[in-house]
Design a protein around this motif. Structure first.
Motif, PDB file in Angstrom:
ATOM      1  N   ALA A 271      -8.001  -7.540 -11.133  1.00  0.00           N
ATOM      2  CA  ALA A 271      -6.594  -7.428 -10.996  1.00  0.00           C
ATOM      3  C   ALA A 271      -6.168  -6.028 -11.352  1.00  0.00           C
ATOM      4  O   ALA A 271      -5.150  -5.361 -10.558  1.00  0.00           O
ATOM      5  CB  ALA A 271      -5.816  -8.437 -11.769  1.00  0.00           C
ATOM      6  N   ALA A 272      -6.913  -5.249 -12.341  1.00  0.00           N
ATOM      7  CA  ALA A 272      -6.560  -3.939 -12.704  1.00  0.00           C
ATOM      8  C   ALA A 272      -6.668  -3.181 -11.429  1.00  0.00           C
ATOM      9  O   ALA A 272      -5.590  -2.222 -10.799  1.00  0.00           O
ATOM     10  CB  ALA A 272      -7.278  -3.267 -13.765  1.00  0.00           C
ATOM     11  N   ARG A 273      -7.689  -3.222 -10.499  1.00  0.00           N
ATOM     12  CA  ARG A 273      -7.920  -2.430  -9.443  1.00  0.00           C
ATOM     13  C   ARG A 273      -6.705  -2.781  -8.480  1.00  0.00           C
ATOM     14  O   ARG A 273      -6.292  -1.725  -7.734  1.00  0.00           O
ATOM     15  CB  ARG A 273      -9.293  -2.970  -8.659  1.00  0.00           C
ATOM     16  CG  ARG A 273     -10.155  -1.907  -8.632  1.00  0.00           C
ATOM     17  CD  ARG A 273     -11.387  -2.072  -7.920  1.00  0.00           C
ATOM     18  NE  ARG A 273     -12.213  -3.031  -8.547  1.00  0.00           N
ATOM     19  CZ  ARG A 273     -12.901  -4.198  -7.816  1.00  0.00           C
ATOM     20  NH1 ARG A 273     -12.634  -4.520  -6.561  1.00  0.00           N
ATOM     21  NH2 ARG A 273     -13.751  -5.036  -8.559  1.00  0.00           N
ATOM     22  N   LYS A 274      -6.338  -3.926  -8.446  1.00  0.00           N
ATOM     23  CA  LYS A 274      -5.336  -4.157  -7.333  1.00  0.00           C
ATOM     24  C   LYS A 274      -3.942  -3.653  -7.664  1.00  0.00           C
ATOM     25  O   LYS A 274      -3.126  -3.142  -6.764  1.00  0.00           O
ATOM     26  CB  LYS A 274      -5.243  -5.838  -7.089  1.00  0.00           C
ATOM     27  CG  LYS A 274      -6.459  -6.411  -6.512  1.00  0.00           C
ATOM     28  CD  LYS A 274      -6.305  -7.829  -6.006  1.00  0.00           C
ATOM     29  CE  LYS A 274      -5.685  -7.613  -4.677  1.00  0.00           C
ATOM     30  NZ  LYS A 274      -5.569  -8.952  -3.914  1.00  0.00           N
ATOM     31  N   TYR A 275      -3.709  -3.932  -8.900  1.00  0.00           N
ATOM     32  CA  TYR A 275      -2.588  -3.215  -9.441  1.00  0.00           C
ATOM     33  C   TYR A 275      -2.362  -1.752  -9.167  1.00  0.00           C
ATOM     34  O   TYR A 275      -1.355  -1.103  -8.905  1.00  0.00           O
ATOM     35  CB  TYR A 275      -2.162  -3.508 -10.923  1.00  0.00           C
ATOM     36  CG  TYR A 275      -1.545  -4.632 -11.179  1.00  0.00           C
ATOM     37  CD1 TYR A 275      -2.253  -5.900 -10.671  1.00  0.00           C
ATOM     38  CD2 TYR A 275      -0.389  -4.935 -11.757  1.00  0.00           C
ATOM     39  CE1 TYR A 275      -1.451  -7.300 -10.921  1.00  0.00           C
ATOM     40  CE2 TYR A 275       0.382  -6.154 -12.012  1.00  0.00           C
ATOM     41  CZ  TYR A 275      -0.300  -7.293 -11.671  1.00  0.00           C
ATOM     42  OH  TYR A 275       0.493  -8.497 -11.704  1.00  0.00           O
ATOM     43  N   GLN A 276      -3.535  -0.968  -9.481  1.00  0.00           N
ATOM     44  CA  GLN A 276      -3.776   0.572  -9.425  1.00  0.00           C
ATOM     45  C   GLN A 276      -3.459   0.899  -8.131  1.00  0.00           C
ATOM     46  O   GLN A 276      -2.778   2.057  -7.771  1.00  0.00           O
ATOM     47  CB  GLN A 276      -5.102   0.813  -9.815  1.00  0.00           C
ATOM     48  CG  GLN A 276      -5.282   2.193 -10.391  1.00  0.00           C
ATOM     49  CD  GLN A 276      -4.314   2.578 -11.347  1.00  0.00           C
ATOM     50  OE1 GLN A 276      -4.211   2.042 -12.234  1.00  0.00           O
ATOM     51  NE2 GLN A 276      -3.787   3.926 -11.270  1.00  0.00           N
TER      52      GLN A 276
ATOM     53  N   GLY B  38       2.181   4.502  -6.404  1.00  0.00           N
ATOM     54  CA  GLY B  38       2.752   5.464  -5.346  1.00  0.00           C
ATOM     55  C   GLY B  38       3.374   4.777  -4.137  1.00  0.00           C
ATOM     56  O   GLY B  38       3.974   5.280  -3.082  1.00  0.00           O
ATOM     57  N   GLN B  39       3.245   3.324  -4.050  1.00  0.00           N
ATOM     58  CA  GLN B  39       3.961   2.605  -3.003  1.00  0.00           C
ATOM     59  C   GLN B  39       5.337   2.161  -3.338  1.00  0.00           C
ATOM     60  O   GLN B  39       5.701   2.332  -4.483  1.00  0.00           O
ATOM     61  CB  GLN B  39       3.204   1.148  -2.977  1.00  0.00           C
ATOM     62  CG  GLN B  39       1.621   1.570  -2.187  1.00  0.00           C
ATOM     63  CD  GLN B  39       1.266   0.351  -1.724  1.00  0.00           C
ATOM     64  OE1 GLN B  39       1.723  -0.548  -1.502  1.00  0.00           O
ATOM     65  NE2 GLN B  39      -0.165   0.554  -1.597  1.00  0.00           N
ATOM     66  N   THR B  40       6.234   1.875  -2.423  1.00  0.00           N
ATOM     67  CA  THR B  40       7.567   1.479  -2.575  1.00  0.00           C
ATOM     68  C   THR B  40       7.463  -0.091  -2.423  1.00  0.00           C
ATOM     69  O   THR B  40       6.946  -0.428  -1.668  1.00  0.00           O
ATOM     70  CB  THR B  40       8.582   2.144  -1.716  1.00  0.00           C
ATOM     71  OG1 THR B  40       8.359   3.448  -1.858  1.00  0.00           O
ATOM     72  CG2 THR B  40       9.843   1.684  -2.229  1.00  0.00           C
TER      73      THR B  40
ATOM     74  N   GLY C 117       0.139  -0.844 -15.724  1.00  0.00           N
ATOM     75  CA  GLY C 117      -0.716  -1.144 -16.957  1.00  0.00           C
ATOM     76  C   GLY C 117      -1.160  -2.616 -16.710  1.00  0.00           C
ATOM     77  O   GLY C 117      -1.679  -3.076 -15.618  1.00  0.00           O
ATOM     78  N   SER C 118      -1.583  -3.227 -17.851  1.00  0.00           N
ATOM     79  CA  SER C 118      -2.278  -4.515 -17.633  1.00  0.00           C
ATOM     80  C   SER C 118      -1.118  -5.676 -17.158  1.00  0.00           C
ATOM     81  O   SER C 118      -0.274  -6.134 -17.978  1.00  0.00           O
ATOM     82  CB  SER C 118      -2.700  -4.774 -19.167  1.00  0.00           C
ATOM     83  OG  SER C 118      -3.043  -6.296 -19.116  1.00  0.00           O
ATOM     84  N   PHE C 119      -1.286  -6.026 -16.084  1.00  0.00           N
ATOM     85  CA  PHE C 119      -0.373  -6.920 -15.379  1.00  0.00           C
ATOM     86  C   PHE C 119       0.901  -6.580 -15.385  1.00  0.00           C
ATOM     87  O   PHE C 119       2.057  -7.510 -15.241  1.00  0.00           O
ATOM     88  CB  PHE C 119      -0.543  -8.502 -15.783  1.00  0.00           C
ATOM     89  CG  PHE C 119      -2.014  -8.899 -15.636  1.00  0.00           C
ATOM     90  CD1 PHE C 119      -2.208  -9.317 -14.265  1.00  0.00           C
ATOM     91  CD2 PHE C 119      -2.779  -8.803 -16.762  1.00  0.00           C
ATOM     92  CE1 PHE C 119      -3.634  -9.827 -14.093  1.00  0.00           C
ATOM     93  CE2 PHE C 119      -4.110  -9.655 -16.681  1.00  0.00           C
ATOM     94  CZ  PHE C 119      -4.551  -9.954 -15.253  1.00  0.00           C
ATOM     95  N   THR C 120       1.308  -5.232 -15.442  1.00  0.00           N
ATOM     96  CA  THR C 120       2.730  -4.699 -15.435  1.00  0.00           C
ATOM     97  C   THR C 120       2.909  -3.334 -14.414  1.00  0.00           C
ATOM     98  O   THR C 120       1.839  -2.697 -14.627  1.00  0.00           O
ATOM     99  CB  THR C 120       3.260  -4.567 -16.752  1.00  0.00           C
ATOM    100  OG1 THR C 120       3.189  -5.506 -17.575  1.00  0.00           O
ATOM    101  CG2 THR C 120       4.825  -3.857 -16.846  1.00  0.00           C
TER     102      THR C 120
END
Ligand code: SF4
Length: 457
Positions: free
Chosen positions: A385-390, A394-396, A443-446
């Motif tokens: 999940a952290a990878r996916k959030y990261q 930069g995206q809108t 951040g973590s799930f945010t």
């Protein structure tokens, strides 16, 4: 009039039920208290899905009773919901300070029971009757919370809409069919009317709620032009003017037919988010759980959804330590988590629930094994999940601004269509607006959005 404090445990259905009970009480002239310390009536709306949830509510009631009976002996104490339904009178035998026990089929009578207790007409009330299957009773029960109760008390951008109660799937680990009873669905016209009403009060997003929403009205309505009753309902809700977004929970993977997958591609208000509880990656365990799908079918469903909506957010529930789960079975769960790359996953250690078939199954695992598997799976899903959030930095993204962030009320929060929380610096006037934000960091799930990139004002 007496004031009431309701504390809610468990799922969104319980939150919705508490809102409905609160609305019912307010309509009868009761006021809502901000905490148990000042309330004349304290109600705990309980959850039975895991033993830990039951123990938490029991401890809370013990503490409340010890404190309030000493300072305000006249206070009325009650249990509502799933644990009330499954344990009934046993709760009063165990905690004699409790005055009221109201099961899941009797929520709509809570005000009447409280009136009786407060007026001294009855001493103790336990109402957990078997479900009344007459049409009139079903309608009375399902309609009890209609009309966006919580919006009456505070402005709301999102709202839960209960579309059905109960579940007929009987997964072998689950107590819900026993606490919530058989599937009963509201009519499409009732649900649409409630959504319209919500929109007039400023609601922009609804979450259609039920224990197994993909089975909505299966017995009452025939498929129409290849569309299941649930997809027919989505289309009807989609037509509500002023409503911007539709979510639903919880679906069952086996109820995700092609008609529902296809609906994501053609109903723009249906957001790109799917909660698909998988529970295990092992076919052997899925069969023991009576889930009704295989690993292959589940993976095929995720693939179809991603083909229709490449950026769809996919979340899931896992149970680790189901009776008889071997290390090899668990490895298959890990490999499924790696293969799907969930955006979010909720992991539960198997908890014995009385009267469920799994409670009697051989191969019950020690707590230490459940704990260890929980940690390993948690580490994996968090890393993914952290990878996916990261990747979103930069995206809108488009968010619907809901209000102040829970963790930092000085900032606002909204949700992306894929159900990710974004926190940003904004102003009260942004509440209820659909906005485009650039993600600055994760951040973590945010996610955090950059206020400088706000569209409009
Ligand atoms: S489908 Fe969900 S609510 Fe129904 S029995 Fe299975 S886990 Fe419980």
């Amino acid at each position: 009039m007496p004031s009431v404090y309701i504390k809610t445990y468990g799922c969104q259905m319980n939150e919705r039920d508490s809102e409905a009970v609160a609305a019912q009480l307010v309509a009868k002239g009761y006021t809502l208290a901000g905490s148990e310390a000042t309330a004349d009536v304290v109600l705990l709306n309980t959850c039975s899905v895991r033993d830990a949830a039951e123990q938490k509510a029991l401890r809370k009631m013990e503490n409340v009773a010890a404190e309030l009976r000493r300072t305000r002996p006249g206070v009325v104490l009650g249990f509502l919901g799933c644990m009330a339904q499954s344990r009934g009178r046993e709760l009063i035998d165990r905690l004699p300070d409790v005055d009221l026990v109201v099961g899941t089929q009797k929520f709509h009578r809570t005000a009447e029971y409280l009136d009786d207790l407060l007026a001294g007409r009855r001493d103790k009330i336990v109402e957990v009757a078997e479900e009344d299957k007459s049409e009139a009773a079903i309608r009375e029960h399902l309609l009890y919370g209609q009309g966006a109760p919580s919006s009456k008390f505070k402005p709301q951008v999102t709202a839960f809409v209960s579309i059905m109660q109960g579940c007929n799937q009987y997964c072998t680990f689950c107590i819900v069919p026993f606490t919530r009873g058989e599937e009963r669905s509201r009519t499409i016209s009732d649900i649409v009317a409630e959504c319209r009403e919500l929109v007039t009060r400023g609601v922009k997003e609804v979450t259609l709620l039920g224990q197994i929403v993909t089975s909505y009205a299966k017995r009452e309505l025939p498929p129409k032009e290849g569309k299941s009753p649930f997809v027919q309902l989505l289309e009807a809700v989609h037509s509500v003017e002023g409503l911007e977004r539709i979510r639903f929970t919880s679906p069952h993977p086996k109820g995700y037919g092609d008609d529902l997958v296809e609906a994501y591609g053609r109903l723009p208000k249906l957001v790109e988010s799917a909660h698909l509880p998988v529970q295990s990656g092992s076919d052997r365990i899925l069969k023991l759980m009576h889930r009704g799908y295989s690993r292959e079918r589940y993976l095929g469903l995720v693939e179809k959804l991603r083909r229709t909506c490449p950026h769809i957010g996919v979340s899931t529930d896992f149970i680790v330590g189901f009776p008889g789960e071997t290390e090899e079975d668990f490895e298959q769960t890990l490999s499924l988590a790696r293969e799907v790359e969930f955006d979010q996953a909720f992991i539960f250690k198997y908890s014995i629930r009385r009267d469920t078939p799994a409670a009697q199954m051989p191969g019950q695992l020690p707590q230490a094994v459940k704990e260890e598997r929980n940690q390993r799976l948690l580490a994996l899903v968090n890393e993914i999940a952290a990878r996916k959030y990261q990747r979103l930095v930069g995206q809108t993204v488009e968010i619907l601004t809901e209000g102040p962030s829970k963790k930092n009320p000085a900032r606002l929060m909204g949700r992306t269509r894929c159900n990710k929380i974004v926190v940003f610096e904004g102003a009260e006037r942004h509440r209820g607006q659909l906005m485009r934000l650039r993600i600055t960091h994760a951040g973590s799930f945010t996610l955090h959005g950059d206020p400088a990139t706000l569209n409009g004002d």
